[in-house]
Design an enzyme around this catalytic site. Sequence first.
Site, mmCIF file in Angstrom:
data_model
loop_
_atom_site.group_PDB
_atom_site.id
_atom_site.type_symbol
_atom_site.label_atom_id
_atom_site.label_comp_id
_atom_site.label_asym_id
_atom_site.label_seq_id
_atom_site.Cartn_x
_atom_site.Cartn_y
_atom_site.Cartn_z
ATOM 1 N N THR A 26 -3.039 101.586 -64.725
ATOM 2 C CA THR A 26 -2.485 102.937 -64.635
ATOM 3 C C THR A 26 -1.546 103.218 -65.808
ATOM 4 O O THR A 26 -1.410 104.373 -66.229
ATOM 5 C CB THR A 26 -1.746 103.152 -63.303
ATOM 6 O OG1 THR A 26 -0.598 102.305 -63.234
ATOM 7 C CG2 THR A 26 -2.658 102.871 -62.118
ATOM 8 N N HIS B 279 10.741 134.691 -43.684
ATOM 9 C CA HIS B 279 11.199 135.695 -42.727
ATOM 10 C C HIS B 279 12.525 136.335 -43.146
ATOM 11 O O HIS B 279 13.446 135.656 -43.601
ATOM 12 C CB HIS B 279 11.372 135.064 -41.349
ATOM 13 C CG HIS B 279 10.092 134.534 -40.772
ATOM 14 N ND1 HIS B 279 9.034 135.342 -40.438
ATOM 15 C CD2 HIS B 279 9.705 133.262 -40.481
ATOM 16 C CE1 HIS B 279 8.047 134.596 -39.953
ATOM 17 N NE2 HIS B 279 8.429 133.335 -39.975
ATOM 18 N N LYS C 120 -2.583 107.211 -62.227
ATOM 19 C CA LYS C 120 -1.167 107.339 -62.597
ATOM 20 C C LYS C 120 -0.699 108.734 -62.222
ATOM 21 O O LYS C 120 -1.268 109.734 -62.690
ATOM 22 C CB LYS C 120 -0.986 107.123 -64.105
ATOM 23 C CG LYS C 120 0.446 106.826 -64.512
ATOM 24 C CD LYS C 120 0.875 105.442 -64.015
ATOM 25 C CE LYS C 120 2.120 104.938 -64.735
ATOM 26 N NZ LYS C 120 2.467 103.574 -64.286
#
Length: 299
Positions: free
Chosen positions: A57, A248, A12
């Site tokens: 699950t 950057h 899960k």
Amino acid sequence: MAIVLGPNQYGKAETRLVRLVRDSPVHGITDLNVSSALRGDFDAAYLDGDQRNVLPTDTQKNSAYVWAKKVVPDPIEAYGLALAHHFVDDVAPVEAARIEIERFDWTRVAVGGAPHDHTFVRTGQEVRTAAVTLEPPATHVVQGFKDLIVLKSTGSRFKDFLVDEYTTLQPTDDRIMATSLTARWRVSDPAADLDWNGMYAGVKAVMLERFATLDSLALQQTLWHMGRAALEAYPEIAEIRLVAPNKHHFLVDFTPFDESNENEVFHADDRPYGLIQASALRDDAAPAGDAWWTFVDLA
């Protein structure tokens, strides 16, 4: 040529739970995202659709909730270990369990100059993470964080790099270095009394100190020294992995405006970006075993 079922797991993902501690007028809060995955005698489910050994699950989700009641999830590593042991020790077909946790921090709202007892604001410099793998007889805990944004305005260079016919980047002796750092470090078979919160704060502190103080010739060099500093400070750590996108900052050209720009005004580019990854490990450290379980790729 025969075709066989390969490694598999199921579980899960991303059970969101909030645990309140209300045993005094001053409440506590722990905000988690919990994922579980199980391995074991589940071949029949894949090959024949036979579910008799499959713990749903949905049950794994409910177990995450119940264990947050049984074990206050602070530190999150102790909670993850307890939940993993439940699956492996109490559910017969389960041979190994992995619990992945993200923690989101909250801070008390100030009222009249003092922290309020039960009102919070979401905060935190980063998301703390933990991954617990219990595959008897081995136990691995991977502690770490993600999304730690850090910047130094000087003390970073980048020059003497390889150049070919497509190179346009100019070398520099003074640049902004910024990244959104992900770091994870593995402790195998940890001692029962290990101070997880202390280790987390300490590793973060030594790495940030190294980031700040190293006269950096490259982000690659900085990551290596940060990882090395963590291992030097904590002998319990077997290996550490770091991922750092280069955020950057390019100097704005003020020539059209007849103005100078002495490393003062930059434009920040979010993409494309350099992605630097590094690891540091002890040459005598016990191997982590199946990396799919114990130390997922950070790319």
